[in-house]
Design an enzyme around this catalytic site. Structure first.
Site, PDB file in Angstrom:
ATOM      1  N   GLY A 245       0.798  -1.213   0.000  1.00  0.00           N
ATOM      2  CA  GLY A 245       0.000   0.000   0.000  1.00  0.00           C
ATOM      3  C   GLY A 245       0.834   1.269   0.000  1.00  0.00           C
ATOM      4  O   GLY A 245       2.058   1.246   0.158  1.00  0.00           O
ATOM      5  N   HIS A 246       0.130   2.390  -0.127  1.00  0.00           N
ATOM      6  CA  HIS A 246       0.815   3.680  -0.217  1.00  0.00           C
ATOM      7  C   HIS A 246       1.583   3.994   1.068  1.00  0.00           C
ATOM      8  O   HIS A 246       1.175   3.656   2.160  1.00  0.00           O
ATOM      9  CB  HIS A 246      -0.187   4.806  -0.519  1.00  0.00           C
ATOM     10  CG  HIS A 246      -1.298   4.931   0.470  1.00  0.00           C
ATOM     11  ND1 HIS A 246      -2.576   4.524   0.201  1.00  0.00           N
ATOM     12  CD2 HIS A 246      -1.330   5.411   1.732  1.00  0.00           C
ATOM     13  CE1 HIS A 246      -3.354   4.755   1.243  1.00  0.00           C
ATOM     14  NE2 HIS A 246      -2.606   5.285   2.194  1.00  0.00           N
ATOM     15  N   ASN A 247       2.737   4.643   0.859  1.00  0.00           N
ATOM     16  CA  ASN A 247       3.595   5.119   1.947  1.00  0.00           C
ATOM     17  C   ASN A 247       4.256   4.009   2.764  1.00  0.00           C
ATOM     18  O   ASN A 247       4.837   4.285   3.821  1.00  0.00           O
ATOM     19  CB  ASN A 247       2.835   6.050   2.897  1.00  0.00           C
ATOM     20  CG  ASN A 247       2.364   7.306   2.207  1.00  0.00           C
ATOM     21  OD1 ASN A 247       1.181   7.423   1.904  1.00  0.00           O
ATOM     22  ND2 ASN A 247       3.259   8.227   1.935  1.00  0.00           N
ATOM     23  N   SER A 265       1.239   2.855   4.892  1.00  0.00           N
ATOM     24  CA  SER A 265       2.158   3.373   5.913  1.00  0.00           C
ATOM     25  C   SER A 265       2.708   2.290   6.834  1.00  0.00           C
ATOM     26  O   SER A 265       3.128   2.576   7.958  1.00  0.00           O
ATOM     27  CB  SER A 265       1.479   4.477   6.735  1.00  0.00           C
ATOM     28  OG  SER A 265       1.090   5.553   5.905  1.00  0.00           O
TER      29      SER A 265
END
Length: 347
Positions: A245-247, A265
């Site tokens: 996922g993002h980050n 994250s």
């Protein structure tokens, strides 16, 4: 069994893998195999005691073996090495490279390359590839058919994209990276905010950074960061059907097995091992060298060097005790019913 076009000798193997050869001279080797599938041209290895009988019966002409175990294989041609399996893998990797028909550096006439892109020396760009504006492609990289590279992407030297890899804008990829078919790098992170009964998309304007010698296998996805970078550290290996996922930030030399899912994250330290179908909730930290068993659900941070398993994940030893206890639940339940009935009768 894998048969190679190039034949080799024990001297070639020692030069590549190290170790010490004991056996006949002038033997020729052309394949690697399991003991059961080997033939008189095969190289095999032996480490675990339970496979000794199979190795003894094998017609393989050469065996990688630990020096301390050589007495178990009298009158056989042996490469004595302190790490037989690792040496065997090194041989296979080298042999594949020697045997491979590398594509001749060229840009296929059906490829579409923006005039602002910079293409290094010795690069192969296959049929129907697309390379966008301001891209930088390092020397000796290979892009097989139908790869899509969006704008402002940089890719280092000796990187190999298999067919149908999609790289979104602003991605940074290092040297010696391997990305297998169907993988998507840099798609939008899954971010929405509910306002007035409507899911509103959160703009995803970060990117993905992949360091040197990462390998990502087929049909995996790495989302771009919301504002910053999704990061994959040097030497990390990612299996098929993995979602990052993002980050997320993944350290060096991690292993993520098939169908692992990291929510946004997530932070992984170095040398983290996540077995198949592990799911990690967002904004969690997993420490260096932690290992998590298959199908675990991680809902809290995990410290360095820990061993976790289960859903929700807990210390692996505790979860194993729970599994053992579950086997006795029918007997425990019957005992409970008898006790309950006895108490009811007494009242």
């Amino acid at each position: 069994m894998k048969k190679f076009n190039k034949t080799i000798t024990p001297e070639d193997i020692v030069a590549v893998c190290g170790g010490e050869y004991h056996g006949e001279q002038n033997i020729t080797l052309q394949s690697v195999a399991d003991p059961e599938e080997a033939d008189s041209s095969s190289v095999i290895f032996w480490e675990q005691e339970k496979y000794l009988d199979a190795v003894k019966k094998s017609p393989a002409v050469l065996i990688f073996c630990h020096p301390d175990k050589a007495n178990n294989l009298p009158n056989r041609n042996l490469i004595l090495h302190p790490h037989p399996y690792f040496a065997f893998l090194r041989l296979v990797d080298w042999w594949i490279e020697q045997d491979a028909e590398k594509p001749i550096p060229e840009i296929h006439p059906t490829a579409i390359i923006d005039s602002s892109a910079t293409i290094g020396d010795g690069v192969y760009i296959g049929p129907y590839c697309i390379i966008g504006k301001n891209c930088q492609i390092g020397n000796d990289s290979i892009f097989e058919a139908h790869c899509f590279i969006s704008n402002d992407v940089s890719i280092g030297k000796n990187t190999h994209l298999y067919p149908n890899v999609n790289i979104y804008a602003d991605t940074r990829i290092g040297n010696g990276v391997i990305i297998h078919s169907g993988t998507v790098i840099g798609a939008d992170g899954f971010g929405f905010i509910l306002m007035d009964g409507v899911q509103n998309k959160i703009p995803q304007v970060g990117n993905v950074v992949i360091e040197d010698f990462v390998e990502i296998q087929a049909n995996s996805a790495v989302d771009r960061g919301t504002l910053s970078s999704t990061f994959i550290g040097q030497g990390t290996k990612i299996d098929n059907f993995v979602q990052i996922g993002h980050n997320c930030r993944i350290g060096k030399h991690c292993i993520l097995c098939a169908q692992v899912g990291l929510a946004g994250s997530t932070i992984l330290g170095d040398y983290v091992y996540l077995a198949g179908q592990v799911g990690v909730a967002g904004h969690l930290k997993i420490g260096d060298r932690a290992m998590v068993g298959a199908q675990s659900g991680i809902t809290n941070d995990i410290p360095a060097d820990a061993r976790y398993w289960g859903s929700p994940a807990m210390e692996a030893d505790r979860f194993k005790r729970i599994l053992v206890s579950q086997k006795h639940l029918p007997e425990i339940y019957r005992f409970y019913l008898k006790q309950k009935k006895k108490e009811e009768e007494e009242t």
